[in-house]
Enzyme design. Structure first.
Site, PDB file in Angstrom:
ATOM      1  N   LYS A   1     -34.072 -42.767  26.629  1.00  0.00           N
ATOM      2  CA  LYS A   1     -33.783 -41.725  25.974  1.00  0.00           C
ATOM      3  C   LYS A   1     -32.635 -41.896  24.851  1.00  0.00           C
ATOM      4  CE  LYS A   1     -35.778 -37.787  26.911  1.00  0.00           C
ATOM      5  NZ  LYS A   1     -36.997 -37.595  26.282  1.00  0.00           N
TER       6      LYS A   1
ATOM      7  N   TYR B   1     -42.327 -44.357  24.309  1.00  0.00           N
ATOM      8  CA  TYR B   1     -41.222 -44.219  25.233  1.00  0.00           C
ATOM      9  C   TYR B   1     -40.464 -45.539  25.416  1.00  0.00           C
ATOM     10  CZ  TYR B   1     -38.014 -42.787  29.035  1.00  0.00           C
ATOM     11  OH  TYR B   1     -36.865 -42.481  29.677  1.00  0.00           O
TER      12      TYR B   1
ATOM     13  N   ASP C   1     -28.067 -48.652  24.316  1.00  0.00           N
ATOM     14  CA  ASP C   1     -28.286 -49.163  25.726  1.00  0.00           C
ATOM     15  C   ASP C   1     -28.669 -50.465  25.464  1.00  0.00           C
ATOM     16  OD1 ASP C   1     -29.130 -49.802  28.184  1.00  0.00           O
ATOM     17  OD2 ASP C   1     -30.248 -47.932  28.426  1.00  0.00           O
TER      18      ASP C   1
HETATM   19  C1  F6R Z   1     -34.068 -42.250  31.916  1.00  0.00           C
HETATM   20  C2  F6R Z   1     -34.046 -43.664  32.508  1.00  0.00           C
HETATM   21  C3  F6R Z   1     -34.559 -43.858  33.830  1.00  0.00           C
HETATM   22  C4  F6R Z   1     -35.960 -44.717  33.566  1.00  0.00           C
HETATM   23  C5  F6R Z   1     -36.575 -45.336  34.743  1.00  0.00           C
HETATM   24  C6  F6R Z   1     -37.634 -46.152  34.709  1.00  0.00           C
HETATM   25  O1  F6R Z   1     -33.640 -42.202  30.556  1.00  0.00           O
HETATM   26  O2  F6R Z   1     -33.680 -44.460  31.840  1.00  0.00           O
HETATM   27  O3  F6R Z   1     -35.021 -42.722  34.470  1.00  0.00           O
HETATM   28  O4  F6R Z   1     -36.964 -44.308  32.845  1.00  0.00           O
HETATM   29  O5  F6R Z   1     -35.365 -45.644  35.800  1.00  0.00           O
HETATM   30  O6  F6R Z   1     -37.047 -47.194  34.058  1.00  0.00           O
HETATM   31  P1  F6R Z   1     -37.991 -48.510  33.929  1.00  0.00           P
HETATM   32  O7  F6R Z   1     -39.353 -48.113  33.334  1.00  0.00           O
HETATM   33  O8  F6R Z   1     -37.290 -49.575  32.660  1.00  0.00           O
HETATM   34  O9  F6R Z   1     -38.250 -49.272  35.027  1.00  0.00           O
HETATM   35 MG    MG Z   2     -31.140 -47.841  30.159  1.00  0.00          MG
HETATM   36 MG    MG Z   3     -28.538 -44.400  28.687  1.00  0.00          MG
END
Ligand code: F6R
Ligand code: MG
Ligand code: MG
Length: 365
Positions: A231, A228, A11
């Site tokens: 994923k 974290y 990603d």
């Molecule tokens: C799950 C994922 C999303 C982010 C969520 C918060 O794998 O990528 O659910 O965890 O959108 O994202 P941030 O912390 O980047 O704003």
């Molecule tokens: Mg992402």
């Molecule tokens: Mg992804």
């Protein structure tokens, strides 16, 4: 002809949010791999996406863990990250956890599934890519494909599969591996792979011919980064037909939208919905988790394809069921078992919140 098939993914930035990949990022990757094909490092390649994950599917003769291939993938991700930064995409460079390439992309963030094999007269390959879920999501499907006669009738009635398959299982917490023979050791096998956040099916082998049948990515981002960062969104490669399960036997497990961990903030259980590539756009509560599958025939390493395998209408019911399960689970809000158990929440952003409240706890009388 000995061929290595490498699927390396990362990603490098989402559009919009974490829901999709930007076409300019894909175009940049296409440019990088076309150059490598022109220089004959790659025999062939296919660039695709699953949700916000950039997928590099490559054939070559550099073997597994080939440094030049890993460097090509790394440099491609770095170049694509620059495109993502220029567009101010969300989480640009998210999965590149190192400043420098160190001879392999393993341990640096990207997910890797590679296998080397002698190309058969007809080499049918299915590539699975998931978004908004963890490495380990392939455990149940791989078990069904290679060990469950209720899924794969070939295990029962095809003479060239009747001896069964061997499962290489990794304990990613203790860094150990073990091999189980199916069918006679399926109860032992299930003790471990039924706990997919720790034990993962890394590879499957034909027991008579010893040929590799499947390989998956087992990289866990949270264990690499120690926090974290998103994923794992794993990939898996399966050889099909002949001495291996037929295409329909390989796809059949995905008619069950199995519960996997991931979804919003990587902190929830949700149904794994099989979709065509263009529908790998997880938007509802950043999900539900998706799996896409591309099929190829190989010809001298050339990727003949792809066919978008879950585009088929016969997966409509699975998608409907996944949406129904999503409705049901969402009504649990922040409660388990929709939210992951505490042990798994350790690898999310929750511990930071819990830490702030530490001092407020007083002893019970
Ligand atoms: C799950 C994922 C999303 C982010 C969520 C918060 O794998 O990528 O659910 O965890 O959108 O994202 P941030 O912390 O980047 O704003
Ligand atoms: Mg992402
Ligand atoms: Mg992804």
């Amino acid at each position: 002809m000995t061929i290595t098939l490498s699927v390396i993914k990362a990603d490098v930035g989402g559009y919009v949010g974490h829901s999709e990949s930007h076409p300019d990022v894909l175009a940049k990757a296409e440019q990088c791999l076309a150059k490598a094909k022109g220089e004959r490092l790659l025999i062939d390649y296919h660039v695709t996406k699953c949700g916000d994950d950039l997928q590099l599917i490559m054939t070559h003769q550099q073997g597994e863990d080939g440094e030049r291939i890993h460097k090509l993938a790394w440099d491609t991700f770095v170049d694509c990250t620059q495109v993502a930064r220029d567009l101010k995409l969300h989480g640009a460079g998210q999965d590149l956890l190192s400043d420098a390439f160190t001879g392999t992309v393993k341990g640096l963030g990207p997910g890797v599934a590679e296998m080397e094999f002698e190309e058969r007269v007809a080499e049918t390959i299915l590539i699975f890519m998931a978004d908004k879920t963890s490495a380990g999501a392939w455990n149940m499907p791989l078990y069904r494909i290679f060990a469950d006669p209720f899924n794969t009738i070939g295990l029962v009635i095809a003479a060239n599969m009747h001896t069964g398959f061997a499962f290489e299982v990794h304990d990613i917490k203790e860094h150990k591996k073990i091999t189980f023979n199916a069918p006679e050791e399926i109860y032992d096998l299930l003790v471990f792979i039924g706990a997919p956040s720790r034990y993962m099916v890394k590879a499957v082998y034909h027991r008579e011919t010893k040929e590799i049948a499947a390989v998956s990515s087992t990289q866990r981002l949270s264990l690499i980064a120690g926090r974290y960062v998103g994923k794992d969104d794993p990939v898996c490669v399966v050889r099909s037909q002949g001495q291996f399960p037929a295409v329909g036997e390989v796809l059949e497990p995905f008619t069950l939208p199995l519960l996997v961990e991931g979804w919003m903030r990587g902190s929830h259980h949700g149904p794994l919905m099989p979709v065509a590539i263009e529908d790998s756009t997880p938007t509802r509560f950043d999900g539900p988790p998706r799996v896409a599958s591309l099929g190829f025939q190989l010809s001298g390493g050339k990727l003949v394809g792809p066919r978008d395998m879950f585009g088929d209408k016969s997966f409509d019911n699975a998608r409907q069921q996944a949406n129904d399960i999503a409705d049901f689970l969402r009504r649990h809000g922040p409660f388990e078992p929709h939210r992951l158990p505490l042990e798994e929440m350790e690898y999310t952003t929750m511990p930071q919140v819990a830490k702030k409240l530490e001092g407020r706890f007083v002893d019970l009388d």
